[in-house]
Design a protein around this motif. Structure first.
Motif, PDB file in Angstrom:
ATOM      1  N   VAL A 142       0.856  -1.185   0.000  1.00 40.82           N
ATOM      2  CA  VAL A 142       0.000   0.000   0.000  1.00 40.82           C
ATOM      3  C   VAL A 142       0.889   1.231   0.000  1.00 40.82           C
ATOM      4  CG1 VAL A 142      -1.648   1.373   1.345  1.00 40.82           C
ATOM      5  CG2 VAL A 142      -1.971  -1.098   1.114  1.00 40.82           C
ATOM      6  N   THR A 143       0.522   2.216  -0.805  1.00 42.85           N
ATOM      7  CA  THR A 143       1.221   3.501  -0.839  1.00 42.85           C
ATOM      8  C   THR A 143       0.303   4.564  -0.245  1.00 42.85           C
ATOM      9  OG1 THR A 143       2.517   2.908  -2.789  1.00 42.85           O
ATOM     10  CG2 THR A 143       2.244   5.257  -2.329  1.00 42.85           C
ATOM     11  N   PHE A 144       0.825   5.309   0.705  1.00 42.28           N
ATOM     12  CA  PHE A 144       0.047   6.312   1.432  1.00 42.28           C
ATOM     13  C   PHE A 144       0.698   7.675   1.205  1.00 42.28           C
ATOM     14  CE2 PHE A 144      -1.755   7.424   5.923  1.00 42.28           C
ATOM     15  CZ  PHE A 144      -2.838   8.063   5.338  1.00 42.28           C
ATOM     16  N   ILE A 145      -0.058   8.602   0.594  1.00 41.57           N
ATOM     17  CA  ILE A 145       0.450   9.940   0.273  1.00 41.57           C
ATOM     18  C   ILE A 145      -0.108  10.926   1.292  1.00 41.57           C
ATOM     19  CG2 ILE A 145       0.576  11.745  -1.485  1.00 41.57           C
ATOM     20  CD1 ILE A 145      -0.026   9.497  -3.564  1.00 41.57           C
TER      21      ILE A 145
ATOM     22  N   LEU B 179      -3.375   5.361  -1.819  1.00 41.28           N
ATOM     23  CA  LEU B 179      -4.368   6.148  -1.092  1.00 41.28           C
ATOM     24  C   LEU B 179      -3.769   7.489  -0.698  1.00 41.28           C
ATOM     25  CD1 LEU B 179      -5.714   3.336   1.253  1.00 41.28           C
ATOM     26  CD2 LEU B 179      -7.014   4.426  -0.589  1.00 41.28           C
ATOM     27  N   GLU B 180      -4.573   8.533  -0.799  1.00 41.52           N
ATOM     28  CA  GLU B 180      -4.159   9.847  -0.317  1.00 41.52           C
ATOM     29  C   GLU B 180      -4.766  10.095   1.057  1.00 41.52           C
ATOM     30  OE1 GLU B 180      -3.912  13.091  -3.246  1.00 41.52           O
ATOM     31  OE2 GLU B 180      -4.672  11.650  -4.714  1.00 41.52           O
ATOM     32  N   ASP B 181      -4.280  11.144   1.709  1.00 45.41           N
ATOM     33  CA  ASP B 181      -4.596  11.355   3.118  1.00 45.41           C
ATOM     34  C   ASP B 181      -6.018  11.832   3.390  1.00 45.41           C
ATOM     35  OD1 ASP B 181      -4.479  13.945   2.190  1.00 45.41           O
ATOM     36  OD2 ASP B 181      -2.763  14.546   3.403  1.00 45.41           O
ATOM     37  N   ASP B 182      -6.831  11.989   2.344  1.00 48.80           N
ATOM     38  CA  ASP B 182      -8.208  12.432   2.566  1.00 48.80           C
ATOM     39  C   ASP B 182      -9.233  11.492   1.940  1.00 48.80           C
ATOM     40  OD1 ASP B 182      -7.661  12.968  -0.064  1.00 48.80           O
ATOM     41  OD2 ASP B 182      -8.165  15.103   0.017  1.00 48.80           O
ATOM     42  N   CYS B 183      -8.794  10.321   1.493  1.00 46.25           N
ATOM     43  CA  CYS B 183      -9.689   9.382   0.811  1.00 46.25           C
ATOM     44  C   CYS B 183      -9.809   8.095   1.621  1.00 46.25           C
ATOM     45  CB  CYS B 183      -9.177   9.082  -0.591  1.00 46.25           C
ATOM     46  SG  CYS B 183      -9.196  10.526  -1.687  1.00 46.25           S
TER      47      CYS B 183
ATOM     48  N   ARG C  79       5.671  16.326  -5.910  1.00 50.43           N
ATOM     49  CA  ARG C  79       5.790  15.399  -4.791  1.00 50.43           C
ATOM     50  C   ARG C  79       5.094  14.072  -5.084  1.00 50.43           C
ATOM     51  NH1 ARG C  79       8.570  12.922  -0.976  1.00 50.43           N
ATOM     52  NH2 ARG C  79       8.953  12.276  -3.123  1.00 50.43           N
ATOM     53  N   VAL C  80       3.870  14.138  -5.600  1.00 50.37           N
ATOM     54  CA  VAL C  80       3.142  12.901  -5.877  1.00 50.37           C
ATOM     55  C   VAL C  80       3.807  12.131  -7.008  1.00 50.37           C
ATOM     56  CG1 VAL C  80       0.958  11.896  -6.619  1.00 50.37           C
ATOM     57  CG2 VAL C  80       0.961  13.804  -4.999  1.00 50.37           C
ATOM     58  N   SER C  81       4.145  12.811  -8.090  1.00 55.30           N
ATOM     59  CA  SER C  81       4.722  12.111  -9.245  1.00 55.30           C
ATOM     60  C   SER C  81       6.085  11.517  -8.920  1.00 55.30           C
ATOM     61  CB  SER C  81       4.811  13.050 -10.448  1.00 55.30           C
ATOM     62  OG  SER C  81       5.635  14.166 -10.176  1.00 55.30           O
ATOM     63  N   SER C  82       6.942  12.272  -8.239  1.00 55.18           N
ATOM     64  CA  SER C  82       8.262  11.740  -7.892  1.00 55.18           C
ATOM     65  C   SER C  82       8.143  10.622  -6.865  1.00 55.18           C
ATOM     66  CB  SER C  82       9.170  12.857  -7.358  1.00 55.18           C
ATOM     67  OG  SER C  82       8.679  13.379  -6.130  1.00 55.18           O
ATOM     68  N   GLY C  83       7.171  10.757  -5.965  1.00 54.91           N
ATOM     69  CA  GLY C  83       6.956   9.707  -4.977  1.00 54.91           C
ATOM     70  C   GLY C  83       6.495   8.410  -5.611  1.00 54.91           C
ATOM     71  N   LEU C  84       5.588   8.503  -6.567  1.00 58.44           N
ATOM     72  CA  LEU C  84       5.113   7.291  -7.233  1.00 58.44           C
ATOM     73  C   LEU C  84       6.192   6.695  -8.136  1.00 58.44           C
ATOM     74  CD1 LEU C  84       1.402   8.225  -7.992  1.00 58.44           C
ATOM     75  CD2 LEU C  84       2.287   6.691  -6.231  1.00 58.44           C
ATOM     76  N   ASP C  85       7.020   7.544  -8.730  1.00 57.03           N
ATOM     77  CA  ASP C  85       8.184   7.021  -9.464  1.00 57.03           C
ATOM     78  C   ASP C  85       9.035   6.158  -8.537  1.00 57.03           C
ATOM     79  OD1 ASP C  85       7.504   8.300 -11.821  1.00 57.03           O
ATOM     80  OD2 ASP C  85       8.886   9.983 -11.527  1.00 57.03           O
ATOM     81  N   TRP C  86       9.270   6.653  -7.338  1.00 57.00           N
ATOM     82  CA  TRP C  86      10.074   5.939  -6.337  1.00 57.00           C
ATOM     83  C   TRP C  86       9.423   4.612  -5.953  1.00 57.00           C
ATOM     84  CZ3 TRP C  86       8.184   5.757  -1.099  1.00 57.00           C
ATOM     85  CH2 TRP C  86       9.045   5.115  -0.195  1.00 57.00           C
ATOM     86  N   VAL C  87       8.113   4.636  -5.718  1.00 56.36           N
ATOM     87  CA  VAL C  87       7.409   3.408  -5.344  1.00 56.36           C
ATOM     88  C   VAL C  87       7.538   2.358  -6.441  1.00 56.36           C
ATOM     89  CG1 VAL C  87       5.147   2.378  -4.894  1.00 56.36           C
ATOM     90  CG2 VAL C  87       5.777   4.533  -3.787  1.00 56.36           C
ATOM     91  N   PHE C  88       7.245   2.768  -7.685  1.00 55.13           N
ATOM     92  CA  PHE C  88       7.260   1.793  -8.774  1.00 55.13           C
ATOM     93  C   PHE C  88       8.679   1.377  -9.175  1.00 55.13           C
ATOM     94  CE2 PHE C  88       2.861   3.365  -9.514  1.00 55.13           C
ATOM     95  CZ  PHE C  88       2.225   2.128  -9.423  1.00 55.13           C
ATOM     96  N   ASN C  89       9.668   2.082  -8.704  1.00 58.45           N
ATOM     97  CA  ASN C  89      11.044   1.602  -8.858  1.00 58.45           C
ATOM     98  C   ASN C  89      11.349   0.477  -7.879  1.00 58.45           C
ATOM     99  OD1 ASN C  89      11.937   3.199 -10.992  1.00 58.45           O
ATOM    100  ND2 ASN C  89      12.555   4.885  -9.651  1.00 58.45           N
ATOM    101  N   ASN C  90      10.507   0.369  -6.844  1.00 59.18           N
ATOM    102  CA  ASN C  90      10.730  -0.635  -5.803  1.00 59.18           C
ATOM    103  C   ASN C  90       9.808  -1.843  -5.902  1.00 59.18           C
ATOM    104  OD1 ASN C  90      12.735   0.307  -3.493  1.00 59.18           O
ATOM    105  ND2 ASN C  90      11.684   2.141  -4.243  1.00 59.18           N
ATOM    106  N   VAL C  91       8.602  -1.648  -6.433  1.00 56.22           N
ATOM    107  CA  VAL C  91       7.644  -2.753  -6.521  1.00 56.22           C
ATOM    108  C   VAL C  91       6.949  -2.733  -7.872  1.00 56.22           C
ATOM    109  CG1 VAL C  91       7.227  -2.935  -4.038  1.00 56.22           C
ATOM    110  CG2 VAL C  91       5.834  -1.360  -5.412  1.00 56.22           C
ATOM    111  N   GLU C  92       6.393  -3.873  -8.242  1.00 55.93           N
ATOM    112  CA  GLU C  92       5.717  -4.006  -9.535  1.00 55.93           C
ATOM    113  C   GLU C  92       4.291  -3.474  -9.504  1.00 55.93           C
ATOM    114  OE1 GLU C  92       6.782  -5.016 -12.421  1.00 55.93           O
ATOM    115  OE2 GLU C  92       8.781  -5.751 -11.894  1.00 55.93           O
ATOM    116  N   GLU C  93       3.662  -3.461  -8.320  1.00 55.79           N
ATOM    117  CA  GLU C  93       2.265  -3.041  -8.223  1.00 55.79           C
ATOM    118  C   GLU C  93       1.976  -2.558  -6.812  1.00 55.79           C
ATOM    119  OE1 GLU C  93       0.889  -6.802  -9.604  1.00 55.79           O
ATOM    120  OE2 GLU C  93       0.352  -7.503  -7.590  1.00 55.79           O
ATOM    121  N   THR C  94       0.954  -1.705  -6.687  1.00 50.52           N
ATOM    122  CA  THR C  94       0.624  -1.161  -5.377  1.00 50.52           C
ATOM    123  C   THR C  94      -0.790  -0.602  -5.372  1.00 50.52           C
ATOM    124  OG1 THR C  94       1.352   0.373  -3.628  1.00 50.52           O
ATOM    125  CG2 THR C  94       1.522   1.151  -5.886  1.00 50.52           C
ATOM    126  N   ILE C  95      -1.366  -0.523  -4.178  1.00 54.88           N
ATOM    127  CA  ILE C  95      -2.618   0.189  -3.932  1.00 54.88           C
ATOM    128  C   ILE C  95      -2.243   1.574  -3.417  1.00 54.88           C
ATOM    129  CG2 ILE C  95      -4.692   0.277  -2.486  1.00 54.88           C
ATOM    130  CD1 ILE C  95      -4.516  -2.840  -2.404  1.00 54.88           C
TER     131      ILE C  95
END
Length: 308
Positions: A5-8, A97-101, A79-95
């Motif tokens: 899970v990715t939490f922004i 969520l942002e801090d208000d959803c 911040r969001v785009s660079s953060g997701l780049d970082w996540v997908f450099n580490n894993v193949e798939e993820t769920i």
């Protein structure tokens, strides 16, 4: 739950805590956390960022927590785009969520099963939690396929995110070839999205990252999975919100949720639901001349504030 899970997060401890509790119930074995830094000209923002990050320290289940915290304010788009780049450099798939959803508990299983089912199907780019059909049942299956990749709670794969480009550098070519007409057909929809993408192209590092994701999906001809019931509720309206400061500005806040039923009923075809998409375009993605003017003024004011 094995799916990461990715939490922004940013600076809203109250809403962050609510989403964190939903994540805690799902108990993912791996949690990525993306956080922006405070703006130096905003009173108490550093303290709010610190209080928000402190919530992540409450992880009390068997979970690897991997953090990407910025010391400086990058702004929403970077911040969001660079953060997701970082996540997908580490894993193949993820769920994601942002801090208000706040997701319905069944969203996690829904996403996990479909991430596996469509893992190698490049026709599918996104699994969404959000249904904006307002009670209209579009299919007898558990979900339908759409061109619209709603991002209030979603999941995806590295293979899809690799096409993301914050600057949408292909926009000029798409515009020159009139490809939006090929994608959307409806002249009003073409006009609406042409304005959106031109605005993003002119200011790619402003306050939006999700229009760029829509652009990436469309130029790849990708589809999104939309649940037949709504599985997410955005509770982010308020003075601390980046985009929506009042319910009057956006009518899809605090939507009710409904449980997804299992086992899932999968459609035996990969065909976009045109009726649902036409409804979405007419009810969600519409704008009058006054709306357009107000939106442009708001974006310019927000961008100026971020740059200070």
């Amino acid at each position: 739950m094995e799916t990461p899970v990715t939490f922004i997060v940013f600076k809203r401890p109250q809403t962050t805590e609510k989403v964190f509790e939903a994540i805690r119930q799902a108990k993912p074995t791996k949690l990525f956390v993306i956080a922006d830094g405070p703006r130096t000209d905003r009173e108490d923002e550093a303290e709010k960022c610190e209080a928000t990050r402190a919530i992540i320290e409450r992880v009390d289940w068997d979970c690897e927590v991997i953090k990407n915290y910025s010391d400086v304010n990058l702004g929403c788009a970077k911040r969001v785009s660079s953060g997701l780049d970082w996540v997908f450099n580490n894993v193949e798939e993820t769920i994601i969520l942002e801090d208000d959803c706040i997701p319905h508990p069944t969203f996690f299983r829904f996403s996990e099963e479909l991430l596996e089912k469509y893992r190698n199907d490049t026709r599918i780019a996104t699994i969404s939690a959000q249904n904006l059909q307002f009670g209209r049942k579009r299919t007898n299956y558990s979900y339908y396929l759409s061109r619209y990749n709603h991002c209030w709670g979603w999941a995806s794969w590295r293979r899809a995110w690799q096409h993301y480009d914050l600057t949408i550098k292909l926009w000029k070519e798409v515009q020159a070839e009139n490809l939006l007409h090929d994608i959307l057909v409806d002249p009003k929809a073409v006009s609406y999205w042409r304005r959106i993408f031109q605005s993003v192209y002119n200011n790619p590092t402003g306050i939006t990252w999700d229009y760029q994701w829509t652009f990436a999906c469309w130029i790849q001809g990708s589809l999104s999975v939309i649940p037949n019931v709504n599985l997410i509720s955005n509770v982010g309206v308020g003075a601390d919100a980046t985009h929506f400061t009042s319910n009057q500005e956006f009518s899809f806040i605090n939507m009710s949720m409904q449980a997804m039923e299992f086992p899932l009923k999968h459609p035996p075809f990969i065909v976009r639901n045109i009726e649902a998409d036409n409804f979405t375009q007419k009810t969600v993605y519409k704008a009058t001349a006054l709306d357009i003017f107000k939106e442009e003024v708001k974006k310019r004011l927000n961008y100026s504030a971020i740059k200070k």
